[in-house]
Design an enzyme around this catalytic site. Sequence first.
Site, mmCIF file in Angstrom:
data_model
loop_
_atom_site.group_PDB
_atom_site.id
_atom_site.type_symbol
_atom_site.label_atom_id
_atom_site.label_comp_id
_atom_site.label_asym_id
_atom_site.label_seq_id
_atom_site.Cartn_x
_atom_site.Cartn_y
_atom_site.Cartn_z
ATOM 1 N N GLU A 44 5.088 -6.569 1.281
ATOM 2 C CA GLU A 44 5.457 -5.541 0.158
ATOM 3 C C GLU A 44 4.522 -5.800 -0.947
ATOM 4 O OE1 GLU A 44 9.578 -7.069 1.458
ATOM 5 O OE2 GLU A 44 7.691 -7.920 1.559
ATOM 6 N N HIS A 69 3.412 -11.611 0.451
ATOM 7 C CA HIS A 69 4.224 -10.848 1.189
ATOM 8 C C HIS A 69 3.983 -9.363 1.392
ATOM 9 C CE1 HIS A 69 7.900 -13.544 0.458
ATOM 10 N NE2 HIS A 69 6.821 -14.393 0.736
ATOM 11 N N CYS A 101 9.070 -9.759 -4.685
ATOM 12 C CA CYS A 101 8.921 -8.496 -4.116
ATOM 13 C C CYS A 101 9.781 -7.425 -4.767
ATOM 14 C CB CYS A 101 8.497 -8.421 -2.668
ATOM 15 S SG CYS A 101 7.084 -9.415 -1.678
ATOM 16 N N CYS A 113 11.922 -9.947 -0.824
ATOM 17 C CA CYS A 113 12.251 -11.186 -1.337
ATOM 18 C C CYS A 113 12.362 -10.815 -2.916
ATOM 19 C CB CYS A 113 11.562 -12.268 -1.175
ATOM 20 S SG CYS A 113 9.832 -12.049 -2.123
#
Length: 334
Positions: A263, A261, A292, A289
Amino acid sequence: MIIGVSGPNGAGKGEFIKYLAERSFYALSLSDAIRDELARRGLEETRELMIEVGRELRAEHGPGVLAERLVGRLLPDRNYAIDSVRHPVEVEVLRRRASDFHLVWVDAELAVRFERMRQRGRPGDPETLEQMHDFERRERGSDDPVAQQLSAVRELAEFVVRNDGGFEELYESIQSVFKETLFFERPSWDEYFMSIARVVASRSNCVKRKVAAVVTRDLRIISTGYNGTPRSTRNCNEGGCPRCNNLAPGGTNLGECLCSHGEENAITQAAYHGVSLAGGTIYTTFSPCLQCTKLIINAGLSEVVYNAGYPLGATALDLLGEAGVKVRQVVLDG
């Protein structure tokens, strides 16, 4: 800053534009679209034909067509001086494009303007005052909604510059306009960093969703990341992630997803380069999420600013709150 310039013939609009062009403004004209059309038709550029073809273009494509064709060329990091604003809808289009658009009306006495036009001797310029009266009557207003509407444009002008004298007087008048218009709104820091995150997202190779994050500290960017497959592996858009390439429904087959992801990549990039994120703020195009979120908390980040909500993000937001990480949503227009 975008300065639109309008006014009757011979008032000095061109000199106004020239003055700004010499001071790093980019000079453009709404009439360029008409000139392009005349060239396409193999017609000579005359005042009569400019007026007629401009009316035809407005009738076919709407009264704001000339401005609409121009605004797509405007870049956010440049100042512009725009000539030949002749219809109120053109003003509306330009004002929608930029909050720092200002319309200036340049004017002078009829006899002064007529003499200037005689001296410059352009094809199609009136040869008598009577002809000039006739030209201007048609340009100032008409029952035809797609014809030039200079009188209506005059009513929308924020500034009026008189140009009955010489150049020095005109330049002083221009300077007086700028004393009132030099203030303009800049993006807030939140808007600035979130806009950069959007640009970072354009580098994503994920075929399902483009997400990115920007980490800042003391209003300085210290790390960025976008979602995609790990370093030195096949990109997602090249077949690297089976889940994304199978277009799995949201929330399913997460164990097959090989993409990191945005992040996650911003945090691991900082670790890769030995940069501490403690006390920083992470700007992300989607709320994080759960995975993260755990990285954000353990990296010592103190604030999360997100643009759009992640579909499965409620638990993550609750966990951030429990950990004392500040969370804010900043929604950008567009």
